[in-house]
Design a protein around this motif. Structure first.
Motif, PDB file in Angstrom:
ATOM      1  N   ILE A 183     -73.048 -49.446 -85.900  1.00 33.14           N
ATOM      2  CA  ILE A 183     -73.117 -48.146 -85.243  1.00 33.14           C
ATOM      3  C   ILE A 183     -72.260 -48.213 -83.989  1.00 33.14           C
ATOM      4  O   ILE A 183     -72.461 -49.079 -83.134  1.00 33.14           O
ATOM      5  CB  ILE A 183     -74.559 -47.754 -84.899  1.00 33.14           C
ATOM      6  N   LYS A 184     -71.314 -47.277 -83.884  1.00 28.68           N
ATOM      7  CA  LYS A 184     -70.355 -47.313 -82.786  1.00 28.68           C
ATOM      8  C   LYS A 184     -70.341 -45.969 -82.064  1.00 28.68           C
ATOM      9  O   LYS A 184     -70.423 -44.923 -82.695  1.00 28.68           O
ATOM     10  CB  LYS A 184     -68.956 -47.619 -83.333  1.00 28.68           C
ATOM     11  N   GLN A 185     -70.254 -46.022 -80.749  1.00 34.64           N
ATOM     12  CA  GLN A 185     -70.127 -44.802 -79.968  1.00 34.64           C
ATOM     13  C   GLN A 185     -68.666 -44.363 -79.933  1.00 34.64           C
ATOM     14  O   GLN A 185     -67.777 -45.165 -79.641  1.00 34.64           O
ATOM     15  CB  GLN A 185     -70.635 -45.011 -78.538  1.00 34.64           C
ATOM     16  N   GLU A 186     -68.426 -43.078 -80.256  1.00 32.64           N
ATOM     17  CA  GLU A 186     -67.079 -42.537 -80.233  1.00 32.64           C
ATOM     18  C   GLU A 186     -66.954 -41.571 -79.050  1.00 32.64           C
ATOM     19  O   GLU A 186     -67.815 -40.728 -78.829  1.00 32.64           O
ATOM     20  CB  GLU A 186     -66.762 -41.795 -81.537  1.00 32.64           C
ATOM     21  N   TYR A 187     -65.860 -41.715 -78.301  1.00 31.86           N
ATOM     22  CA  TYR A 187     -65.645 -40.890 -77.123  1.00 31.86           C
ATOM     23  C   TYR A 187     -64.551 -39.851 -77.380  1.00 31.86           C
ATOM     24  O   TYR A 187     -63.698 -40.015 -78.249  1.00 31.86           O
ATOM     25  CB  TYR A 187     -65.256 -41.761 -75.923  1.00 31.86           C
ATOM     26  N   GLN A 188     -64.613 -38.796 -76.586  1.00 34.25           N
ATOM     27  CA  GLN A 188     -63.595 -37.756 -76.677  1.00 34.25           C
ATOM     28  C   GLN A 188     -62.239 -38.331 -76.281  1.00 34.25           C
ATOM     29  O   GLN A 188     -62.131 -39.453 -75.785  1.00 34.25           O
ATOM     30  CB  GLN A 188     -63.952 -36.595 -75.728  1.00 34.25           C
ATOM     31  N   LEU A 189     -61.199 -37.526 -76.502  1.00 31.88           N
ATOM     32  CA  LEU A 189     -59.874 -37.917 -76.071  1.00 31.88           C
ATOM     33  C   LEU A 189     -59.831 -38.030 -74.547  1.00 31.88           C
ATOM     34  O   LEU A 189     -60.539 -37.318 -73.829  1.00 31.88           O
ATOM     35  CB  LEU A 189     -58.844 -36.889 -76.535  1.00 31.88           C
ATOM     36  N   GLY A 190     -59.006 -38.934 -74.051  1.00 33.65           N
ATOM     37  CA  GLY A 190     -58.835 -39.076 -72.612  1.00 33.65           C
ATOM     38  C   GLY A 190     -57.783 -38.108 -72.106  1.00 33.65           C
ATOM     39  O   GLY A 190     -57.619 -36.999 -72.621  1.00 33.65           O
ATOM     40  N   PHE A 191     -57.055 -38.527 -71.087  1.00 37.07           N
ATOM     41  CA  PHE A 191     -55.993 -37.705 -70.514  1.00 37.07           C
ATOM     42  C   PHE A 191     -54.924 -37.424 -71.577  1.00 37.07           C
ATOM     43  O   PHE A 191     -54.446 -38.329 -72.257  1.00 37.07           O
ATOM     44  CB  PHE A 191     -55.385 -38.426 -69.316  1.00 37.07           C
ATOM     45  N   LEU A 192     -54.565 -36.133 -71.729  1.00 38.05           N
ATOM     46  CA  LEU A 192     -53.628 -35.732 -72.780  1.00 38.05           C
ATOM     47  C   LEU A 192     -52.613 -34.741 -72.205  1.00 38.05           C
ATOM     48  O   LEU A 192     -52.927 -33.562 -72.030  1.00 38.05           O
ATOM     49  CB  LEU A 192     -54.377 -35.097 -73.946  1.00 38.05           C
ATOM     50  N   PRO A 193     -51.389 -35.176 -71.907  1.00 36.04           N
ATOM     51  CA  PRO A 193     -50.366 -34.236 -71.437  1.00 36.04           C
ATOM     52  C   PRO A 193     -49.690 -33.555 -72.623  1.00 36.04           C
ATOM     53  O   PRO A 193     -49.195 -34.213 -73.537  1.00 36.04           O
ATOM     54  CB  PRO A 193     -49.387 -35.135 -70.682  1.00 36.04           C
ATOM     55  N   VAL A 194     -49.671 -32.223 -72.636  1.00 31.60           N
ATOM     56  CA  VAL A 194     -49.054 -31.457 -73.715  1.00 31.60           C
ATOM     57  C   VAL A 194     -47.857 -30.717 -73.126  1.00 31.60           C
ATOM     58  O   VAL A 194     -48.006 -29.744 -72.389  1.00 31.60           O
ATOM     59  CB  VAL A 194     -50.049 -30.469 -74.347  1.00 31.60           C
ATOM     60  N   PHE A 195     -46.668 -31.189 -73.476  1.00 29.79           N
ATOM     61  CA  PHE A 195     -45.420 -30.678 -72.898  1.00 29.79           C
ATOM     62  C   PHE A 195     -44.653 -29.846 -73.921  1.00 29.79           C
ATOM     63  O   PHE A 195     -44.686 -30.122 -75.122  1.00 29.79           O
ATOM     64  CB  PHE A 195     -44.544 -31.855 -72.439  1.00 29.79           C
ATOM     65  N   TYR A 196     -43.961 -28.798 -73.439  1.00 30.63           N
ATOM     66  CA  TYR A 196     -43.013 -28.100 -74.303  1.00 30.63           C
ATOM     67  C   TYR A 196     -41.905 -27.454 -73.482  1.00 30.63           C
ATOM     68  O   TYR A 196     -42.083 -27.135 -72.300  1.00 30.63           O
ATOM     69  CB  TYR A 196     -43.695 -27.064 -75.201  1.00 30.63           C
ATOM     70  N   TYR A 197     -40.759 -27.279 -74.153  1.00 21.98           N
ATOM     71  CA  TYR A 197     -39.635 -26.536 -73.590  1.00 21.98           C
ATOM     72  C   TYR A 197     -39.291 -25.419 -74.563  1.00 21.98           C
ATOM     73  O   TYR A 197     -39.202 -25.642 -75.780  1.00 21.98           O
ATOM     74  CB  TYR A 197     -38.411 -27.432 -73.380  1.00 21.98           C
TER      75      TYR A 197
ATOM     76  N   LEU B  91     -58.396 -35.902 -65.267  1.00 23.65           N
ATOM     77  CA  LEU B  91     -59.187 -36.955 -64.616  1.00 23.65           C
ATOM     78  C   LEU B  91     -59.580 -38.064 -65.583  1.00 23.65           C
ATOM     79  O   LEU B  91     -60.160 -39.063 -65.173  1.00 23.65           O
ATOM     80  CB  LEU B  91     -60.440 -36.363 -63.973  1.00 23.65           C
ATOM     81  N   GLY B  92     -59.267 -37.881 -66.875  1.00 19.74           N
ATOM     82  CA  GLY B  92     -59.573 -38.917 -67.859  1.00 19.74           C
ATOM     83  C   GLY B  92     -61.058 -39.171 -68.035  1.00 19.74           C
ATOM     84  O   GLY B  92     -61.477 -40.303 -68.316  1.00 19.74           O
ATOM     85  N   ILE B  93     -61.872 -38.137 -67.917  1.00 16.52           N
ATOM     86  CA  ILE B  93     -63.322 -38.295 -68.039  1.00 16.52           C
ATOM     87  C   ILE B  93     -63.679 -38.714 -69.468  1.00 16.52           C
ATOM     88  O   ILE B  93     -63.223 -38.109 -70.430  1.00 16.52           O
ATOM     89  CB  ILE B  93     -64.045 -36.992 -67.673  1.00 16.52           C
ATOM     90  N   GLN B  94     -64.479 -39.735 -69.627  1.00 16.28           N
ATOM     91  CA  GLN B  94     -64.889 -40.238 -70.941  1.00 16.28           C
ATOM     92  C   GLN B  94     -66.157 -39.514 -71.395  1.00 16.28           C
ATOM     93  O   GLN B  94     -67.274 -39.888 -71.039  1.00 16.28           O
ATOM     94  CB  GLN B  94     -65.133 -41.741 -70.878  1.00 16.28           C
ATOM     95  N   ASN B  95     -65.969 -38.475 -72.180  1.00 19.39           N
ATOM     96  CA  ASN B  95     -67.091 -37.716 -72.723  1.00 19.39           C
ATOM     97  C   ASN B  95     -67.481 -38.269 -74.088  1.00 19.39           C
ATOM     98  O   ASN B  95     -66.631 -38.439 -74.968  1.00 19.39           O
ATOM     99  CB  ASN B  95     -66.708 -36.236 -72.863  1.00 19.39           C
ATOM    100  N   LEU B  96     -68.775 -38.549 -74.279  1.00 17.96           N
ATOM    101  CA  LEU B  96     -69.261 -39.090 -75.544  1.00 17.96           C
ATOM    102  C   LEU B  96     -69.201 -38.017 -76.621  1.00 17.96           C
ATOM    103  O   LEU B  96     -69.689 -36.907 -76.444  1.00 17.96           O
ATOM    104  CB  LEU B  96     -70.693 -39.603 -75.385  1.00 17.96           C
ATOM    105  N   LEU B  97     -68.593 -38.355 -77.759  1.00 15.43           N
ATOM    106  CA  LEU B  97     -68.397 -37.397 -78.838  1.00 15.43           C
ATOM    107  C   LEU B  97     -69.483 -37.499 -79.899  1.00 15.43           C
ATOM    108  O   LEU B  97     -70.117 -36.517 -80.270  1.00 15.43           O
ATOM    109  CB  LEU B  97     -67.019 -37.611 -79.481  1.00 15.43           C
ATOM    110  N   SER B  98     -69.713 -38.697 -80.424  1.00 15.24           N
ATOM    111  CA  SER B  98     -70.643 -38.844 -81.541  1.00 15.24           C
ATOM    112  C   SER B  98     -70.915 -40.319 -81.773  1.00 15.24           C
ATOM    113  O   SER B  98     -70.364 -41.196 -81.089  1.00 15.24           O
ATOM    114  CB  SER B  98     -70.062 -38.221 -82.814  1.00 15.24           C
ATOM    115  N   LEU B  99     -71.777 -40.581 -82.749  1.00 16.87           N
ATOM    116  CA  LEU B  99     -71.981 -41.930 -83.257  1.00 16.87           C
ATOM    117  C   LEU B  99     -71.292 -42.026 -84.617  1.00 16.87           C
ATOM    118  O   LEU B  99     -71.314 -41.074 -85.402  1.00 16.87           O
ATOM    119  CB  LEU B  99     -73.472 -42.237 -83.404  1.00 16.87           C
TER     120      LEU B  99
END
Length: 828
Positions: A810-824, A791-799
């Motif tokens: 001072i900057k707000q840092e957010y968690q990673l967004g949508f991340l597809p992890v593929f393997y074969y 869902l690409g939820i923007q979760n606040l990580l830290s300052l």
């Protein structure tokens, strides 16, 4: 005509059955405590109604073999007179690889009963001394859980009382404790942080070095663990490594976003039964960059890791294994070449940063069943971890308005100057001895010794940067904050006794001791551990446990040369003021209720209280506590410390689990908790990790497709939802932050503010194709994708500290967004 037709139909049915993808299922059956082979144990393959389809009997070495087992999920029952039956559910059989199941049977003190080994219906760990807050996890679980990426730590974050809540790292918070309170153990040896890009004093990282395809079923503890586990106050990963196939050469190749990897295993000698297992992986994170997927930085991290295990059966039942694993990782974050709008959550934003970490562990393990009642295991090992970093400060040109000058979305850089050079190297020689003896069918004694000799080689030199708005930063002279070469010994003897006091009551009691020779204060002479289990009617049980636990500090903190601020001028010669800091200690109290709901569902409730004391805090009146460290990508730089701090954690946890049956499973866990501490200012505060609650819900469904006589495909669709309370912080001290070039919070109001709750929804889809050709060749193809935070939820990580075009820093840092992890992956 009719008989001919019926004969033809029967022949075709038999041909199709014989042509369906099959594989061999084999293993070894031994006594749970003594590991002595159980001759004559009966092994049966069951159908959906638990009726036997076929079976065999274990030989004089406890070995068994079932051939031509249909590909898919199977159920196996193992039984022997005088022992409790073992019912192994959800055994995955693939065409491309033999399934090897080694099973421990528990001796029965009265009448025969059924205890589940696989699928954890009873909730018991493999460790026979564990009473509460312990769980066995399987390789299948690490693969199956959405969002776990095949890593033990990310998988464990789904369990009750455990939370992750950081997309960029796999640190886990257990019952509100710092992640640094977690102990990693492999084959009885305490090991360094087994993650790539590891930071000193942490137990996690962005990517695990340990691969799930090298693990056997292992244990995870969240409190009141047995006496054999020392130097940990939060939890334990007790990992076991599997042997390679000793009869058939097998290979596995995998390509995906997280890396390209290969696995080789097979017999060294079919006559002796010796085997090998070798793996290697190289990172493919450049694929994320090419695809425009946010991984928190524009830099492309690189890493590689490898592992091996050579197993040699010896005469008279002994076994010798040579094993090891390790990895190296590098990332160069060049802020001078990035755009102002580029993200960088892995470091500071006012300098170029070059970082490399390396980790290894290698050991030799000997084990032998001396008799039907006695088992001995000994491991010697060497391990180490190295962190190497260099920073170059950016002299950013200011405009006429005094703010940083930006051209083409990049800062204008006048020059770069080196401001940091550090290299931390910890190596360790380790010994683990364990003797298990069955006093009787009702009673077992386990005793042993864990010993580690640490060799420290730490160096850190820094130049303080003084900045004022609108002026050119000023560099101070170089100062050595670390410059140490020394060694120390950590000793931990233990003894534990488990007894079935009555048919319904089981007692486990033990004692351990911790001695760290770096200083005279790091001694804990007696640490008692005890637990009781009482079986109730209708497959219920009550459990209670208590234990005293201790842990040394993050080793680098002992040697930090704290500036003497009492001097009339600065800088002054720096001295190590924290070398004498003692152990952190903690009492664990746990009560649990378990109930089996039908054949395939379990309900578990646990309540706990943890009292922490002897916690290192700063001299004076500050809010600092070592309990708030151990997460993230930065080290801690405390002033003079003493063991005067306290903390307390309490909470309640719920687990409702439906084991894999009828092609689906689910797991729901919830925790309510409170974690607080006191610093030297005497104020009771939230710890950084006091999220107050954690909730996880997982579900997966398997769809099976039979395509012709020699093809069997399956589609697994899983989902996970996580909701965790946000971490705590406080108002920023702007003046101190600008002077330190990093975020500094106001001390008096520390942890009075909370980040928004963390929420994430993951979906995992994998499609598996099993094939068998006319010549008997077997292989398995797996295509999988893990949609992390779909869902690409923007979760606040830290300052973070970062000079901005508007003059702020001072900057707000957010968690990673949508991340597809593929393997074969292909197994053949």
């Amino acid at each position: 005509m009719k008989p001919l037709f019926l004969t033809t139909i029967l022949l075709l049915t038999a041909f199709i059955a014989l042509s369906q993808p099959t594989q061999t299922l084999r293993g070894r059956v031994v006594d749970r405590e003594s590991k002595y082979p159980l001759i004559g144990a009966t092994i049966q393959l069951l159908d959906n109604t638990n009726k036997p389809i076929t079976g065999t009997v274990a030989d004089t070495l406890g070995r068994y073999r079932l051939t031509n087992v249909a590909v898919g999920r199977q159920t196996v029952r193992i039984s022997l007179v005088g022992y409790k039956d073992a019912l192994l559910n959800n055994i995955v059989v693939d065409a491309g690889r033999e399934t090897i199941l080694d099973v421990d049977l528990e001796e029965n003190t009265t009448e025969l009963a059924i205890v589940t080994v696989k699928a954890q219906r009873s909730g018991d760990a493999k460790n026979e001394m564990a009473i509460v807050s312990a769980r066995q996890f399987t390789v299948d679980e690490a693969d199956r859980y959405a969002g776990s990426r095949g890593e033990p730590a990310r998988m464990a974050s789904n369990f009750a009382g455990v939370q992750g809540a950081d997309d960029s790292r796999n640190d886990i918070v257990i019952r509100g404790n710092s992640p640094s309170g977690l102990l990693w153990r492999v084959e009885g040896i305490n090991i360094p942080n087994p993650n790539h890009f590891a930071i000193p004093g942490t137990s996690g990282g962005p990517v695990s070095i340990i691969r799930n395809n090298t693990l056997a079923n292992s244990d995870f503890f969240t409190g009141a663990f047995p006496a054999e586990f020392g130097n940990g106050i939060a939890g334990v990963f007790d990992l076991k490594l599997r042997n390679g196939n000793n009869e058939r050469h097998q290979r596995s190749l995998q390509f995906g976003f997280l890396g390209t990897e290969g696995l080789l295993e097979g017999p060294l000698s079919k006559k002796s039964g010796s085997s090998y297992l070798i793996t290697y992986r190289y990172a493919n994170l450049w694929l994320f960059n090419k695809a425009g997927i946010d991984i928190g930085t524009q830099a492309v991290p690189t890493y590689q890791d490898a592992s091996f295990r050579f197993n040699f059966p010896l005469k008279r039942g002994g076994r010798l294994a040579l094993w090891g694993f390790g990895g190296t990782s590098t990332v160069d974050i060049l802020v001078s070449e990035q755009s102002v709008s580029d993200r960088n959550i892995f470091g500071q934003n006012d300098r170029d940063q070059y970082y490399t970490s390396r980790m290894f562990v290698s050991g030799l393990t000997y084990e032998k069943s001396i008799s039907r009642r006695t088992f001995v295991k000994a491991t010697v090992a060497a391990s180490g971890n190295v962190q190497d970093a260099n920073h170059n400060f950016l002299f950013i040109r200011n405009g006429t308005d005094g703010k940083p000058l930006v051209q083409n979305d990049r800062y204008v850089i006048d020059r770069l100057a080196p401001v940091l050079d550090y290299r931390f190297a910890d190596t360790k020689a380790s010994l683990s001895l364990a003797l298990t003896h069955k006093l009787s069918a009702r009673s077992t004694l386990k005793a042993g010794l864990n010993a580690d000799v640490y060799f420290f080689n730490l160096f850190d030199s820094v130049r303080v940067v003084t900045t004022n708005p609108g002026t050119t930063p000023v560099l101070a002279t170089w100062q050595k904050r670390w410059d140490t070469k020394t060694s120390a010994l950590l000793l931990q003897p233990y003894v534990q006794w488990r007894a079935n006091v009555t048919e319904k009551l089981t007692l486990s009691a033990g004692v351990t001791s911790t001695v760290f020779t770096l200083n005279k204060n790091s001694v804990s002479p007696v640490e008692p551990r005890a637990g009781l289990v009482y079986d109730l009617p209708n497959r219920q049980k009550l459990s209670v446990a208590v234990g005293l636990h201790s842990q040394i500090q993050p080793t680098y903190t002992y040697f930090y040369k704290t500036p003497d601020f009492t001097s009339s001028f600065f800088p002054t010669p720096l001295i190590e003021q924290n070398r004498g800091v003692g152990l952190t200690k903690s009492w664990h109290y746990v009560a649990a209720y378990d109930r089996l709901l039908g054949r395939n569902m379990r309900l578990k409730l646990e309540a706990y209280y943890q009292r922490l004391f002897n916690v290192p805090i700063e001299v004076g009146r500050t809010s600092f506590s070592i309990l708030n460290t151990g997460a993230g990508f930065t080290r801690v730089f405390p002033q003079k410390l003493f063991n005067g701090g306290t903390g307390r954690n309490y909470g309640a946890e719920l687990t409702l689990e439906k084991f894999f049956s009828n092609s689906y499973y689910f797991l729901v866990t919830g925790s309510l908790f409170d974690a607080r501490y006191r610093g030297s200012d005497g104020v009771l505060r939230n710890t950084d990790f006091n999220g107050k609650y954690a909730f996880n819900a997982l579900f997966a469904k398997e769809f099976v497709f039979q395509r012709g006589a020699s093809k069997r495909n399956s589609l697994n669709v899983g989902a996970k939802y996580t909701a965790v309370g946000g971490r705590w912080y406080g108002p920023v001290n702007l003046t101190a932050s600008q002077a330190a070039q990093e975020v500094v919070f106001q001390d008096a109001t520390r942890n009075t503010l909370q980040f928004a709750p963390y929420r994430r929804f993951d979906i995992k889809v994998d499609y598996k194709m099993n094939r068998m050709n006319a010549k008997g060749g077997r292989l398995t193809h797996t295509i999988a994708v893990d949609f992390v935070n779909i869902l690409g939820i923007q979760n606040l990580l830290s300052l973070s500290y970062a000079p901005q075009p508007d003059g702020s820093f001072i900057k707000q840092e957010y968690q990673l967004g949508f991340l597809p992890v593929f393997y074969y992956k292909i197994d053949f």
